[in-house]
Design a protein around this motif. Structure first.
Motif, PDB file in Angstrom:
ATOM      1  N   ARG A  75       0.655  -1.417  -0.054  1.00  0.00           N
ATOM      2  CA  ARG A  75       0.024   0.039  -0.016  1.00  0.00           C
ATOM      3  C   ARG A  75       0.936   1.301   0.019  1.00  0.00           C
ATOM      4  O   ARG A  75       1.768   1.370   0.805  1.00  0.00           O
ATOM      5  N   ASN A  76       0.607   2.259  -0.933  1.00  0.00           N
ATOM      6  CA  ASN A  76       1.374   3.304  -1.008  1.00  0.00           C
ATOM      7  C   ASN A  76       0.670   4.456  -2.035  1.00  0.00           C
ATOM      8  O   ASN A  76       0.612   4.614  -2.971  1.00  0.00           O
ATOM      9  N   PRO A  77      -0.006   5.385  -1.060  1.00  0.00           N
ATOM     10  CA  PRO A  77      -0.798   6.259  -1.661  1.00  0.00           C
ATOM     11  C   PRO A  77      -0.113   7.449  -2.581  1.00  0.00           C
ATOM     12  O   PRO A  77      -0.411   8.155  -3.334  1.00  0.00           O
ATOM     13  N   LEU A  78       1.363   7.333  -2.517  1.00  0.00           N
ATOM     14  CA  LEU A  78       2.112   8.057  -3.313  1.00  0.00           C
ATOM     15  C   LEU A  78       1.930   7.821  -4.737  1.00  0.00           C
ATOM     16  O   LEU A  78       2.078   8.542  -5.798  1.00  0.00           O
ATOM     17  N   ILE A  79       1.540   6.539  -4.892  1.00  0.00           N
ATOM     18  CA  ILE A  79       1.724   6.079  -6.335  1.00  0.00           C
ATOM     19  C   ILE A  79       0.346   5.278  -6.872  1.00  0.00           C
ATOM     20  O   ILE A  79       0.287   5.112  -8.126  1.00  0.00           O
ATOM     21  N   ALA A 175      -8.006  14.564   3.617  1.00  0.00           N
ATOM     22  CA  ALA A 175      -7.702  13.473   2.934  1.00  0.00           C
ATOM     23  C   ALA A 175      -6.447  12.900   3.333  1.00  0.00           C
ATOM     24  O   ALA A 175      -6.600  11.534   4.016  1.00  0.00           O
ATOM     25  N   SER A 176      -5.571  13.404   3.468  1.00  0.00           N
ATOM     26  CA  SER A 176      -4.392  12.813   3.929  1.00  0.00           C
ATOM     27  C   SER A 176      -3.967  12.674   5.223  1.00  0.00           C
ATOM     28  O   SER A 176      -3.413  11.461   5.804  1.00  0.00           O
ATOM     29  N   HIS A 177      -4.168  13.336   6.040  1.00  0.00           N
ATOM     30  CA  HIS A 177      -4.094  13.425   7.620  1.00  0.00           C
ATOM     31  C   HIS A 177      -5.172  12.448   8.383  1.00  0.00           C
ATOM     32  O   HIS A 177      -4.473  11.658   8.887  1.00  0.00           O
ATOM     33  N   ILE A 178      -6.061  12.323   7.942  1.00  0.00           N
ATOM     34  CA  ILE A 178      -7.330  11.644   8.231  1.00  0.00           C
ATOM     35  C   ILE A 178      -7.123  10.027   7.823  1.00  0.00           C
ATOM     36  O   ILE A 178      -7.340   9.205   8.740  1.00  0.00           O
ATOM     37  N   TYR A 179      -6.827   9.791   6.457  1.00  0.00           N
ATOM     38  CA  TYR A 179      -6.984   8.623   6.113  1.00  0.00           C
ATOM     39  C   TYR A 179      -5.691   7.987   5.324  1.00  0.00           C
ATOM     40  O   TYR A 179      -5.553   6.888   4.969  1.00  0.00           O
ATOM     41  N   GLY A 184      -1.145   3.352   3.788  1.00  0.00           N
ATOM     42  CA  GLY A 184       0.016   3.053   3.699  1.00  0.00           C
ATOM     43  C   GLY A 184       1.066   4.142   3.880  1.00  0.00           C
ATOM     44  O   GLY A 184       2.277   3.907   3.680  1.00  0.00           O
ATOM     45  N   ALA A 185       0.879   5.252   4.442  1.00  0.00           N
ATOM     46  CA  ALA A 185       1.408   6.561   4.104  1.00  0.00           C
ATOM     47  C   ALA A 185       2.202   6.700   5.562  1.00  0.00           C
ATOM     48  O   ALA A 185       1.575   6.599   6.640  1.00  0.00           O
ATOM     49  N   SER A 186       3.396   6.981   5.317  1.00  0.00           N
ATOM     50  CA  SER A 186       4.157   7.389   6.658  1.00  0.00           C
ATOM     51  C   SER A 186       3.809   8.779   7.079  1.00  0.00           C
ATOM     52  O   SER A 186       3.101   9.269   6.158  1.00  0.00           O
TER      53      SER A 186
END
Length: 350
Positions: A75-79, A175-179, A184-186
């Motif tokens: 899991r990697n929301p960067l990609i 979106a980023s901070h909550i989910y 998979g985000a650090s």
């Protein structure tokens, strides 16, 4: 058994999340369409959506871009990308659908809907005019959006987005901070993704003179809520209200004495868009009592009694594991329904 002369009417209902396509196609005699699309990490997946009478499409974005499609360690929301969701939209339009309902729960993505838009003809360019790679991380480098090859059918199609969260696109509640972490985000990834979505909004606002990033729900599904508003003219609405309107639920209530609904778990948070509360709101307008049968009763459940629900019955009749409860769900539902009807019968004799 308890009321042998009772007339029962069963209506499949969902809240815009998992199971919505199945529920609506069953209740409205629709059909399921299978389509090979690009999954969140680029691998082809077999996704599905429904087409209802009147050429209305129902899509669950999780079928093409969902978290369950990716192993935990990848899991990697960067990609990850919503491109496959866009492919489902495109396929529905090609089949003549001019109204599309999209449930946006369970996403693996944080790309602001850019991948979805890319599948519909938009191009996201860097400062050198080169097209950027997919994924939420690349949004930091957007300098321009080329919509010259946008699918023109978008402008002739109505998009309803089933959304029951109120997060804005960016910021501490975005979106980023909550989910982001569950995708998979650090911690450093989350900051990067939040800034990237902010850059997307800046470029969109500059090009189209719109500012939807703070609308409640813009941050749903990693910003897909925002992307559907900006690139497709979508309208965000409560998922359960969309479904109940579509199946004309209120028309079933005439002459009804009792409404029975269900949920895996009910608690104080269930007042925010869950099926039983949505149904109860409609039933209460006609003074019909509502019973809810659930697998688990959680904290602050009393809140639902202020939203039209009259009673809650647990289907579990002894201490048991989740696996046992799920494997015995059918017999437990029969048992709990019998117990509830016996209590109603006692009440009728008082």
């Amino acid at each position: 058994q308890i009321f042998p002369d009772a007339e029962l009417v069963q209506i499949p209902v969902a809240d815009g999340g998992e199971g919505t396509v199945e529920a609506l196609t069953e209740s409205m005699n629709g059909k399921i369409i299978h389509k090979d699309v690009q999954g969140p990490l680029g691998k082809v997946v077999d996704a599905e959506y429904g087409i209802l009478p009147g050429e209305v499409a129902v899509i669950e974005m999780a079928s093409a871009s969902g978290l369950t499609l990716i192993p935990d360690n990848k899991r990697n929301p960067l990609i990850t990308s919503t491109y496959g969701t866009g492919q489902l939209i495109q396929d529905a339009m090609e089949r003549g659908c001019r109204e599309i309902i999209i449930g946006i729960g369970g996403s693996a993505t944080n790309d602001g809907g850019a991948g979805m838009a890319r599948a519909l003809g938009f191009r996201f360019l860097d400062s050198h005019g080169k097209e950027l790679p997919e994924g939420g991380g690349a949004l930091s480098y957007i300098s321009d959006i080329d919509d010259s090859e946008m699918d023109e059918r978008i402008q002739k199609t109505k998009f309803l987005v089933a959304c029951d969260v109120t997060n804005p696109l960016t910021g501490s509640e975005g979106a980023s901070h909550i989910y982001g972490a569950q995708k998979g985000a650090s911690l450093s990834d989350i900051q990067h993704l939040d800034e990237a979505l902010g850059n997307l909004a800046k470029i969109v606002n500059s090009k189209y003179c719109r500012a939807n990033e703070n609308i409640p729900g813009a941050g749903a599904a990693g910003g897909l809520g925002y992307g559907l508003m900006e690139f497709c003219g979508g309208e965000l609405k409560s998922g359960i209200e969309i479904v109940l309107d579509l199946i004309k639920f209120d028309s079933y209530l005439d002459g009804v004495d009792l409404v029975i609904s269900g949920e895996g778990r009910i608690d104080g948070q269930s007042v925010y868009g869950k099926v039983p509360v949505g149904i109860a709101g409609r039933a209460k307008k006609k003074d019909i009592p509502v019973l809810v049968v659930v697998g688990d009763i959680g904290p602050k459940v009393d809140a639902v009694y202020d939203h039209g629900i009259d009673a809650v019955m647990s289907s579990v009749n002894k201490a048991m594991s989740l696996d046992e409860a799920m494997s015995r769900a059918y017999e437990l539902l029969i048992d709990s329904a019998s117990r509830a009807m016996r209590m109603i019968k006692i009440g009728m004799s008082l």
